[in-house]
Design a protein around this motif. Structure first.
Motif, mmCIF file in Angstrom:
data_model
loop_
_atom_site.group_PDB
_atom_site.id
_atom_site.type_symbol
_atom_site.label_atom_id
_atom_site.label_comp_id
_atom_site.label_asym_id
_atom_site.label_seq_id
_atom_site.Cartn_x
_atom_site.Cartn_y
_atom_site.Cartn_z
ATOM 1 N N GLU A 46 3.924 -0.824 -13.331
ATOM 2 C CA GLU A 46 3.665 -0.249 -12.001
ATOM 3 C C GLU A 46 3.964 -1.343 -10.982
ATOM 4 O O GLU A 46 3.097 -2.131 -10.637
ATOM 5 N N LYS A 47 5.192 -1.378 -10.528
ATOM 6 C CA LYS A 47 5.634 -2.421 -9.613
ATOM 7 C C LYS A 47 6.036 -1.812 -8.281
ATOM 8 O O LYS A 47 6.373 -0.639 -8.175
ATOM 9 N N ALA A 48 5.998 -2.676 -7.265
ATOM 10 C CA ALA A 48 6.377 -2.262 -5.922
ATOM 11 C C ALA A 48 7.138 -3.386 -5.244
ATOM 12 O O ALA A 48 7.017 -4.553 -5.623
ATOM 13 N N PRO A 75 5.319 4.281 -1.409
ATOM 14 C CA PRO A 75 4.119 3.771 -2.062
ATOM 15 C C PRO A 75 2.809 4.192 -1.402
ATOM 16 O O PRO A 75 1.745 3.933 -1.918
ATOM 17 N N PRO A 89 3.404 -2.579 1.313
ATOM 18 C CA PRO A 89 4.304 -2.038 0.290
ATOM 19 C C PRO A 89 5.419 -1.241 0.949
ATOM 20 O O PRO A 89 5.181 -0.473 1.873
ATOM 21 N N TYR A 91 8.336 0.053 -1.166
ATOM 22 C CA TYR A 91 8.750 1.056 -2.151
ATOM 23 C C TYR A 91 7.993 0.848 -3.455
ATOM 24 O O TYR A 91 7.668 -0.280 -3.827
ATOM 25 N N THR A 92 7.768 1.947 -4.164
ATOM 26 C CA THR A 92 7.292 1.903 -5.539
ATOM 27 C C THR A 92 8.519 1.973 -6.429
ATOM 28 O O THR A 92 9.429 2.771 -6.177
ATOM 29 N N GLU A 94 10.239 2.968 -9.837
ATOM 30 C CA GLU A 94 10.054 3.866 -10.981
ATOM 31 C C GLU A 94 11.275 3.788 -11.881
ATOM 32 O O GLU A 94 12.404 4.001 -11.422
ATOM 33 N N LEU A 118 1.302 -2.493 -7.780
ATOM 34 C CA LEU A 118 0.813 -1.499 -6.836
ATOM 35 C C LEU A 118 -0.634 -1.837 -6.517
ATOM 36 O O LEU A 118 -1.380 -2.281 -7.373
#
Length: 170
Positions: A46-48, A75, A89, A91-92, A94, A118
């Motif tokens: 789960e990165k942003a 995000p 944040p 963007y998330t 995916e 996140l």
């Protein structure tokens, strides 16, 4: 006993959540607009992409490429604070499969970006709800046990007195 366990568990959850938010954004590995960073990601990550918030308008955009069909999504609202910086944040990230992904961000003005987890302070607030509710539940359960025990003992004591002295002692 359950009160003590729930209070300790709530404290452990709170400490864990604070530790996770302290390291949410990797500010030591920043990159500027126009630079490309390569990340090894798994679908479970789960990165942003975080943007250092500076004064002035900016409309940064980022692109991601790699195996599968990676995507950058919204995000939501959050914030990460360091001693002298504010990060938001952008963007998330995916991804549908494990692999190396390349991310490039552009901006109308000089900007710095960083990859992180996140969840900053807003997410921390939501996650701390459990850390607060759990001890409250434990204390409430403890109070309920004490009250129920007191009322039952009182009733039992009255029954014993009634048996000893007859039904007029109630």
């Amino acid at each position: 006993m359950s009160s003590v366990v729930s209070i300790v568990l709530g404290m452990v959850i709170a400490v864990h959540q604070f530790k996770s938010v302290i390291d949410a954004v990797d500010t030591g590995n920043r990159f500027a607009e126009g630079k490309t960073v390569t990340l090894r990601l798994d679908p479970d990550d789960e990165k942003a992409i975080w943007l250092e918030d500076r004064i002035g308008p900016s409309r940064p955009t980022c692109e991601i490429s790699g195996p599968g069909d990676p995507a950058l999504t919204s995000p939501g609202i959050d914030v990460f604070l360091t001693r002298d910086e504010t990060w938001n944040p952008l963007y998330t990230i995916e991804v549908s499969q494990a692999g190396d992904y390349r991310i490039t961000c552009d901006s109308e003005r000089p900007s710095e970006f960083a990859i992180g987890d996140l969840g900053g302070l807003v997410a921390l607030g939501g996650r701390l709800v459990l850390a607060v509710l759990l001890p409250l539940f434990g204390v409430g359960a403890g109070i309920a046990v004490v009250l129920i025990t007191a009322f039952r003992r009182r009733g039992h004591h009255k029954r014993l007195l009634a048996e000893r002295y007859g039904s007029g002692a109630m």
